[in-house]
Write a protein that holds these residues in place. Structure first.
Motif, PDB file in Angstrom:
ATOM      1  N   ASN A  48     -21.450 -15.602 -14.985  1.00  0.00           N
ATOM      2  CA  ASN A  48     -21.509 -14.771 -16.174  1.00  0.00           C
ATOM      3  C   ASN A  48     -20.267 -13.886 -16.176  1.00  0.00           C
ATOM      4  N   GLY A  49     -20.078 -13.144 -17.259  1.00  0.00           N
ATOM      5  CA  GLY A  49     -19.007 -12.156 -17.286  1.00  0.00           C
ATOM      6  C   GLY A  49     -19.394 -10.959 -16.434  1.00  0.00           C
ATOM      7  N   ILE A  50     -18.591  -9.943 -16.494  1.00  0.00           N
ATOM      8  CA  ILE A  50     -18.803  -8.724 -15.719  1.00  0.00           C
ATOM      9  C   ILE A  50     -19.492  -7.702 -16.621  1.00  0.00           C
ATOM     10  N   GLY A  51     -20.544  -7.077 -16.143  1.00  0.00           N
ATOM     11  CA  GLY A  51     -21.186  -6.063 -16.977  1.00  0.00           C
ATOM     12  C   GLY A  51     -22.542  -5.670 -16.472  1.00  0.00           C
ATOM     13  N   GLY A  52     -23.222  -4.893 -17.293  1.00  0.00           N
ATOM     14  CA  GLY A  52     -24.547  -4.416 -16.930  1.00  0.00           C
ATOM     15  C   GLY A  52     -25.044  -3.373 -17.901  1.00  0.00           C
ATOM     16  N   HIS A  53     -26.016  -2.602 -17.461  1.00  0.00           N
ATOM     17  CA  HIS A  53     -26.662  -1.607 -18.309  1.00  0.00           C
ATOM     18  C   HIS A  53     -25.772  -0.397 -18.588  1.00  0.00           C
ATOM     19  N   VAL A  54     -25.956   0.154 -19.768  1.00  0.00           N
ATOM     20  CA  VAL A  54     -25.336   1.426 -20.119  1.00  0.00           C
ATOM     21  C   VAL A  54     -26.266   2.515 -19.586  1.00  0.00           C
ATOM     22  N   GLU A  55     -25.720   3.432 -18.819  1.00  0.00           N
ATOM     23  CA  GLU A  55     -26.507   4.512 -18.229  1.00  0.00           C
ATOM     24  C   GLU A  55     -26.676   5.657 -19.230  1.00  0.00           C
ATOM     25  N   PRO A  56     -27.747   6.444 -19.085  1.00  0.00           N
ATOM     26  CA  PRO A  56     -27.906   7.615 -19.954  1.00  0.00           C
ATOM     27  C   PRO A  56     -26.677   8.522 -19.843  1.00  0.00           C
ATOM     28  N   GLY A  57     -26.204   9.008 -20.960  1.00  0.00           N
ATOM     29  CA  GLY A  57     -25.036   9.881 -20.969  1.00  0.00           C
ATOM     30  C   GLY A  57     -23.712   9.152 -21.078  1.00  0.00           C
ATOM     31  N   GLU A  58     -23.722   7.817 -21.045  1.00  0.00           N
ATOM     32  CA  GLU A  58     -22.494   7.023 -21.149  1.00  0.00           C
ATOM     33  C   GLU A  58     -22.336   6.455 -22.550  1.00  0.00           C
ATOM     34  N   ASP A  59     -21.091   6.297 -22.962  1.00  0.00           N
ATOM     35  CA  ASP A  59     -20.820   5.465 -24.132  1.00  0.00           C
ATOM     36  C   ASP A  59     -20.571   4.049 -23.615  1.00  0.00           C
ATOM     37  N   VAL A  60     -20.562   3.067 -24.511  1.00  0.00           N
ATOM     38  CA  VAL A  60     -20.446   1.676 -24.072  1.00  0.00           C
ATOM     39  C   VAL A  60     -19.077   1.366 -23.463  1.00  0.00           C
ATOM     40  N   TYR A  61     -18.043   2.009 -23.938  1.00  0.00           N
ATOM     41  CA  TYR A  61     -16.688   1.798 -23.389  1.00  0.00           C
ATOM     42  C   TYR A  61     -16.632   2.252 -21.928  1.00  0.00           C
ATOM     43  N   THR A  62     -17.130   3.455 -21.676  1.00  0.00           N
ATOM     44  CA  THR A  62     -17.155   3.992 -20.311  1.00  0.00           C
ATOM     45  C   THR A  62     -18.036   3.135 -19.409  1.00  0.00           C
ATOM     46  N   ALA A  63     -19.160   2.672 -19.942  1.00  0.00           N
ATOM     47  CA  ALA A  63     -20.058   1.813 -19.162  1.00  0.00           C
ATOM     48  C   ALA A  63     -19.373   0.511 -18.775  1.00  0.00           C
ATOM     49  N   ALA A  64     -18.611  -0.080 -19.712  1.00  0.00           N
ATOM     50  CA  ALA A  64     -17.895  -1.324 -19.406  1.00  0.00           C
ATOM     51  C   ALA A  64     -16.896  -1.097 -18.277  1.00  0.00           C
ATOM     52  N   LEU A  65     -16.134  -0.014 -18.348  1.00  0.00           N
ATOM     53  CA  LEU A  65     -15.169   0.287 -17.276  1.00  0.00           C
ATOM     54  C   LEU A  65     -15.870   0.519 -15.939  1.00  0.00           C
ATOM     55  N   ARG A  66     -16.981   1.244 -15.945  1.00  0.00           N
ATOM     56  CA  ARG A  66     -17.720   1.499 -14.707  1.00  0.00           C
ATOM     57  C   ARG A  66     -18.226   0.198 -14.107  1.00  0.00           C
ATOM     58  N   GLU A  67     -18.805  -0.667 -14.939  1.00  0.00           N
ATOM     59  CA  GLU A  67     -19.332  -1.941 -14.436  1.00  0.00           C
ATOM     60  C   GLU A  67     -18.214  -2.808 -13.863  1.00  0.00           C
ATOM     61  N   ILE A  68     -17.063  -2.822 -14.501  1.00  0.00           N
ATOM     62  CA  ILE A  68     -15.920  -3.596 -13.996  1.00  0.00           C
ATOM     63  C   ILE A  68     -15.522  -3.096 -12.609  1.00  0.00           C
ATOM     64  N   ARG A  69     -15.413  -1.777 -12.459  1.00  0.00           N
ATOM     65  CA  ARG A  69     -15.033  -1.215 -11.150  1.00  0.00           C
ATOM     66  C   ARG A  69     -16.098  -1.506 -10.094  1.00  0.00           C
ATOM     67  N   GLU A  70     -17.380  -1.323 -10.458  1.00  0.00           N
ATOM     68  CA  GLU A  70     -18.462  -1.534  -9.497  1.00  0.00           C
ATOM     69  C   GLU A  70     -18.577  -2.984  -9.054  1.00  0.00           C
ATOM     70  N   LEU A  79      -8.803  -2.944 -22.731  1.00  0.00           N
ATOM     71  CA  LEU A  79     -10.238  -3.155 -22.900  1.00  0.00           C
ATOM     72  C   LEU A  79     -10.562  -3.053 -24.389  1.00  0.00           C
ATOM     73  N   ARG A  80     -11.076  -4.155 -24.955  1.00  0.00           N
ATOM     74  CA  ARG A  80     -11.339  -4.214 -26.399  1.00  0.00           C
ATOM     75  C   ARG A  80     -12.752  -4.684 -26.683  1.00  0.00           C
ATOM     76  N   LEU A  81     -13.402  -4.020 -27.627  1.00  0.00           N
ATOM     77  CA  LEU A  81     -14.694  -4.485 -28.098  1.00  0.00           C
ATOM     78  C   LEU A  81     -14.469  -5.748 -28.916  1.00  0.00           C
ATOM     79  N   ARG A  82     -15.145  -6.836 -28.534  1.00  0.00           N
ATOM     80  CA  ARG A  82     -14.974  -8.121 -29.226  1.00  0.00           C
ATOM     81  C   ARG A  82     -16.207  -8.556 -29.981  1.00  0.00           C
ATOM     82  N   GLY A  83     -17.340  -7.936 -29.681  1.00  0.00           N
ATOM     83  CA  GLY A  83     -18.537  -8.339 -30.398  1.00  0.00           C
ATOM     84  C   GLY A  83     -19.753  -7.529 -30.014  1.00  0.00           C
ATOM     85  N   VAL A  84     -20.760  -7.627 -30.870  1.00  0.00           N
ATOM     86  CA  VAL A  84     -22.065  -7.018 -30.626  1.00  0.00           C
ATOM     87  C   VAL A  84     -23.099  -8.113 -30.837  1.00  0.00           C
TER      88      VAL A  84
END
Length: 177
Positions: A48-70, A79-84
């Protein structure tokens, strides 16, 4: 506007979603996919791609960066939003909003995590892997997008035989002045 004005005090009969991120990271002609750890509850040993849940207090952009690092240890750029994607796995009113991103890696050195092992895969070999069921449909669309393409919108549901049904919506011209 206060908290009470957000309309979440009574959620009976409302559609509820879990926000998640999914990112496809590229470096040259390769894409980074995560081979799920064998002990994972969902998608063990599948790519699968890299990712996971958005934590409380996070926006989706910050969550994507956090998941990538983790999950990879990588630093990325562009980093670009490509779809919903609205994922409706059950008729009980609970689903997933999946925010799909792309990014470019600044390097290729990755590390594993409890989620699995990141692997650089040549884009033309992705179809040979045991992918999460939507990736053969979603990944080519996302990787084929140009820098100025608008985000895609999709709806995932399951039919009476528990098969994934994917519907893409193509945004057209606005009907409003």
């Amino acid at each position: 506007m206060g908290r009470a004005d957000q309309g979440v005090a009574d959620l009976r009969g409302r559609y509820l979603v879990v926000p998640r991120t999914l990112c496809f990271i590229t470096h040259g002609d390769d894409v980074l996919l995560l081979r799920g750890a064998p002990h994972k509850r969902i998608w063990p040993n599948r790519y699968n791609g890299i990712g996971g849940h958005v934590e409380p207090g996070e926006d989706v952009y910050t969550a994507a960066l956090r998941e990538i690092r983790e999950e990879t240890g990588l630093e990325v750029t562009d980093l670009r939003l490509r779809g919903v994607v609205n994922v409706c796995p059950s008729p009980d009113g609970v689903g997933v909003f999946l925010f799909v991103f792309t990014a470019r890696a600044l390097g290729r050195e990755v590390r594993s995590s409890s989620e699995g092992t990141p692997e650089w895969i040549p884009k033309d070999r992705v179809g040979e892997l045991d992918l999460v069921e939507d990736l053969p449909i979603l990944l080519p669309r996302v990787l084929g997008m140009g820098p100025s393409d608008p985000p895609l919108f999709a709806h995932y549901a399951y039919d009476e035989h528990d098969r994934l049904v994917v519907r893409f919506q193509t945004p057209g011209p606005s009907r409003f002045p």
